[in-house]
Design a protein around this motif. Structure first.
Motif, PDB file in Angstrom:
ATOM      1  N   PHE A  40      -9.670 -12.332  -3.146  1.00 11.35           N
ATOM      2  CA  PHE A  40      -9.173 -11.528  -1.755  1.00 11.35           C
ATOM      3  C   PHE A  40      -9.964 -10.354  -1.684  1.00 11.35           C
ATOM      4  O   PHE A  40     -10.006  -9.717  -2.372  1.00 11.35           O
ATOM      5  CB  PHE A  40      -7.602 -11.544  -1.632  1.00 11.35           C
ATOM      6  CG  PHE A  40      -6.880 -12.886  -1.706  1.00 11.35           C
ATOM      7  CD1 PHE A  40      -6.744 -13.514  -0.755  1.00 11.35           C
ATOM      8  CD2 PHE A  40      -6.541 -13.150  -2.838  1.00 11.35           C
ATOM      9  CE1 PHE A  40      -6.100 -14.801  -0.757  1.00 11.35           C
ATOM     10  CE2 PHE A  40      -5.762 -14.320  -2.941  1.00 11.35           C
ATOM     11  CZ  PHE A  40      -5.702 -15.255  -1.752  1.00 11.35           C
ATOM     12  N   ASP A  41     -10.250  -9.786  -0.189  1.00  7.87           N
ATOM     13  CA  ASP A  41     -11.128  -8.669   0.057  1.00  7.87           C
ATOM     14  C   ASP A  41      -9.838  -7.515  -0.192  1.00  7.87           C
ATOM     15  O   ASP A  41     -10.282  -6.376   0.119  1.00  7.87           O
ATOM     16  CB  ASP A  41     -11.696  -8.669   1.303  1.00  7.87           C
ATOM     17  CG  ASP A  41     -12.804  -9.902   1.462  1.00  7.87           C
ATOM     18  OD1 ASP A  41     -13.238  -9.972   0.353  1.00  7.87           O
ATOM     19  OD2 ASP A  41     -12.823 -10.497   2.453  1.00  7.87           O
ATOM     20  N   SER A  42      -8.417  -8.003   0.047  1.00  3.81           N
ATOM     21  CA  SER A  42      -7.669  -6.692   0.169  1.00  3.81           C
ATOM     22  C   SER A  42      -6.410  -7.236  -0.453  1.00  3.81           C
ATOM     23  O   SER A  42      -5.817  -8.226  -0.719  1.00  3.81           O
ATOM     24  CB  SER A  42      -7.554  -6.401   1.598  1.00  3.81           C
ATOM     25  OG  SER A  42      -6.671  -7.252   2.409  1.00  3.81           O
ATOM     26  N   ASP A  44      -3.511  -6.686   1.072  1.00  6.00           N
ATOM     27  CA  ASP A  44      -2.536  -7.086   2.110  1.00  6.00           C
ATOM     28  C   ASP A  44      -2.884  -8.901   2.361  1.00  6.00           C
ATOM     29  O   ASP A  44      -1.956  -9.440   2.562  1.00  6.00           O
ATOM     30  CB  ASP A  44      -3.017  -6.530   3.229  1.00  6.00           C
ATOM     31  CG  ASP A  44      -2.446  -5.267   3.365  1.00  6.00           C
ATOM     32  OD1 ASP A  44      -1.603  -4.894   2.971  1.00  6.00           O
ATOM     33  OD2 ASP A  44      -2.820  -4.329   4.488  1.00  6.00           O
ATOM     34  N   ASP A  45      -4.330  -9.081   2.009  1.00  6.75           N
ATOM     35  CA  ASP A  45      -4.466 -10.556   2.061  1.00  6.75           C
ATOM     36  C   ASP A  45      -3.893 -11.233   0.894  1.00  6.75           C
ATOM     37  O   ASP A  45      -3.458 -12.330   1.073  1.00  6.75           O
ATOM     38  CB  ASP A  45      -6.284 -10.591   2.055  1.00  6.75           C
ATOM     39  CG  ASP A  45      -6.525 -10.116   3.489  1.00  6.75           C
ATOM     40  OD1 ASP A  45      -5.917 -10.150   4.580  1.00  6.75           O
ATOM     41  OD2 ASP A  45      -7.972 -10.148   3.559  1.00  6.75           O
ATOM     42  N   ALA A  46      -3.972 -10.539  -0.401  1.00  3.96           N
ATOM     43  CA  ALA A  46      -3.521 -11.389  -1.344  1.00  3.96           C
ATOM     44  C   ALA A  46      -1.879 -11.626  -1.271  1.00  3.96           C
ATOM     45  O   ALA A  46      -1.365 -12.422  -1.679  1.00  3.96           O
ATOM     46  CB  ALA A  46      -3.754 -10.302  -2.901  1.00  3.96           C
ATOM     47  N   ARG A  47      -1.473 -10.415  -0.766  1.00  8.70           N
ATOM     48  CA  ARG A  47       0.237 -10.445  -0.660  1.00  8.70           C
ATOM     49  C   ARG A  47       0.586 -11.411   0.386  1.00  8.70           C
ATOM     50  O   ARG A  47       1.455 -12.136  -0.019  1.00  8.70           O
ATOM     51  CB  ARG A  47       0.462  -9.020  -0.290  1.00  8.70           C
ATOM     52  CG  ARG A  47       2.018  -8.959  -0.079  1.00  8.70           C
ATOM     53  CD  ARG A  47       2.568  -7.674   0.417  1.00  8.70           C
ATOM     54  NE  ARG A  47       2.338  -6.779  -0.611  1.00  8.70           N
ATOM     55  CZ  ARG A  47       1.481  -5.520  -0.500  1.00  8.70           C
ATOM     56  NH1 ARG A  47       0.811  -5.639   0.752  1.00  8.70           N
ATOM     57  NH2 ARG A  47       1.559  -4.765  -1.491  1.00  8.70           N
ATOM     58  N   ARG A  48       0.078 -11.617   1.426  1.00  2.00           N
ATOM     59  CA  ARG A  48       0.239 -12.533   2.257  1.00  2.00           C
ATOM     60  C   ARG A  48      -0.119 -14.002   1.900  1.00  2.00           C
ATOM     61  O   ARG A  48       0.803 -14.910   1.923  1.00  2.00           O
ATOM     62  CB  ARG A  48      -0.581 -12.603   3.595  1.00  2.00           C
ATOM     63  CG  ARG A  48      -0.212 -13.420   4.705  1.00  2.00           C
ATOM     64  CD  ARG A  48      -1.051 -13.067   5.936  1.00  2.00           C
ATOM     65  NE  ARG A  48      -0.588 -13.700   7.044  1.00  2.00           N
ATOM     66  CZ  ARG A  48      -1.151 -14.936   7.816  1.00  2.00           C
ATOM     67  NH1 ARG A  48      -2.198 -15.116   7.141  1.00  2.00           N
ATOM     68  NH2 ARG A  48      -0.905 -15.480   8.735  1.00  2.00           N
ATOM     69  N   HIS A  49      -0.842 -14.283   0.887  1.00  2.00           N
ATOM     70  CA  HIS A  49      -1.219 -15.572   0.107  1.00  2.00           C
ATOM     71  C   HIS A  49      -0.152 -15.895  -0.742  1.00  2.00           C
ATOM     72  O   HIS A  49       0.527 -16.840  -0.529  1.00  2.00           O
ATOM     73  CB  HIS A  49      -2.769 -15.387  -0.378  1.00  2.00           C
ATOM     74  CG  HIS A  49      -2.991 -16.750  -1.202  1.00  2.00           C
ATOM     75  ND1 HIS A  49      -3.561 -17.974  -0.486  1.00  2.00           N
ATOM     76  CD2 HIS A  49      -2.796 -17.150  -2.395  1.00  2.00           C
ATOM     77  CE1 HIS A  49      -3.618 -18.627  -1.401  1.00  2.00           C
ATOM     78  NE2 HIS A  49      -3.348 -18.366  -2.593  1.00  2.00           N
ATOM     79  N   GLN A  52       3.148 -16.718   1.102  1.00  2.00           N
ATOM     80  CA  GLN A  52       3.041 -18.198   1.749  1.00  2.00           C
ATOM     81  C   GLN A  52       3.191 -19.373   0.740  1.00  2.00           C
ATOM     82  O   GLN A  52       4.136 -20.284   0.937  1.00  2.00           O
ATOM     83  CB  GLN A  52       1.699 -18.396   2.396  1.00  2.00           C
ATOM     84  CG  GLN A  52       1.398 -17.611   3.858  1.00  2.00           C
ATOM     85  CD  GLN A  52       0.301 -17.599   4.571  1.00  2.00           C
ATOM     86  OE1 GLN A  52      -0.716 -18.072   3.812  1.00  2.00           O
ATOM     87  NE2 GLN A  52       0.240 -17.384   5.762  1.00  2.00           N
ATOM     88  N   GLU A 282       6.365 -15.434   9.685  1.00  2.00           N
ATOM     89  CA  GLU A 282       6.410 -14.105   9.209  1.00  2.00           C
ATOM     90  C   GLU A 282       7.471 -12.943  10.011  1.00  2.00           C
ATOM     91  O   GLU A 282       7.579 -13.077  11.169  1.00  2.00           O
ATOM     92  CB  GLU A 282       5.185 -13.575   8.958  1.00  2.00           C
ATOM     93  CG  GLU A 282       4.161 -14.331   8.313  1.00  2.00           C
ATOM     94  CD  GLU A 282       2.915 -13.746   7.931  1.00  2.00           C
ATOM     95  OE1 GLU A 282       2.594 -12.676   8.498  1.00  2.00           O
ATOM     96  OE2 GLU A 282       2.148 -14.586   7.416  1.00  2.00           O
TER      97      GLU A 282
END
Length: 282
Positions: A40-42, A44-49, A52, A282
């Motif tokens: 992940f680039d950020s 936030d992206d990793a957390r959302r993944h 989910q 979400e």
């Protein structure tokens, strides 16, 4: 045949084997055409993944009957703060959890994000495991019937088939039952006994599995519970014939592969998100 002719024949056979192999095998340790885990680039992206995947895993527990009242929890370490983890909320059915229902718990057991309370057992077990195991990004715990039955017999999985061999030499039996796991000391003891293994069977209690992702940890949980069922069925019908040490190691190399564990969950992800897309709210 001359040495030169022999060398040419060997080279030709090797080239042919390589060509045949690349037609159906992928460049992975198991030889299976599996993709790599996402990067992940950020944060936030990793957390959302992670969230989910966690919500999907909880719905899968509900779908496959792994719920037992308020018992059972799955957690994943927050990618932005290693002292915090996301987990299912107390008192919400596995079958109803959505991404927005997940709670973030800190190292003192406080809910720092989310509107629900945390199960005390979830805090003491998962916080201790995440603290003791930097590699354990996720942990899954449930009171499933076949694992509980195996634990009541005081037995671990035997390598009676390929799937059970995934845990060969990588599981531990925990017999120190002191009632519901609600004390910090008991959680620390569980984490210490788990050590570097991927699975722990707790007498009179249930099963814990860990992994480098929610995907992997939950795959090991499903596999362990299914293998426990097979072992109990085989023992009820006769005398199971376990693999030899060498066979078990060979099977573990394939069926115990981390990338295989991660990828196997992707099929379950596709299944549950197609059936229950509301889990991603979400």
């Amino acid at each position: 045949m001359t040495d030169t002719a022999t060398e040419k024949a060997t080279d030709t056979a090797t080239d042919t084997a390589t060509e045949n192999q690349t037609g159906y095998l992928a460049d992975t340790r198991t030889g299976l055409p599996m993709p790599a885990e996402p990067v992940f680039d950020s944060v936030d992206d990793a957390r959302r993944h992670h969230k989910q995947r966690l919500a999907a895993a909880l719905r899968l527990f509900g779908k496959y009957g792994y719920g037992e009242g308020i018992s059972g929890h799955i957690s994943v370490r927050d990618p932005g703060d290693e002292d915090r983890f996301w987990v299912n909320p107390f008192g919400v059915s596995f079958s109803r959890v959505r991404v927005r229902d997940l709670i973030l718990v800190d190292g003192q057991g406080r809910v720092v994000s989310g509107r629900h309370r945390v199960n005390p057992s979830a805090f003491v077990i998962h916080s201790a495991i995440h603290r003791a195991r930097p590699d354990a990004v996720a942990a899954a715990h449930g009171h499933t019937p076949y694992s509980r039955a195996l634990g009541a017999l005081g037995r671990l999985l035997e390598p009676v088939d390929q799937e059970s061999a995934a845990f060969y030499g990588d599981q531990v039996f925990y017999s120190a039952y002191e009632g519901p796991s609600i004390s910090v000391a008991q959680g620390q003891d569980i984490a210490a006994e788990l050590g570097g293994r991927r699975a722990m069977l707790l007498r009179h209690h249930g099963l814990i599995t860990v992994g480098g992702s929610v995907d992997e940890a939950v795959h090991w949980f499903f596999t362990y519970e299914g293998a426990a069922q097979v072992q109990l069925l085989a023992a009820a019908a006769g005398r199971p014939q376990p693999m030899s040490h060498e066979q078990a190691l060979a099977a573990r190399q394939g069926f115990g592969d981390r990338q295989l564990g991660w990828f196997s969950f992707q099929l379950l992800w596709d299944e549950i998100t197609a059936e229950q897309p509301d889990l991603l709210e979400e």
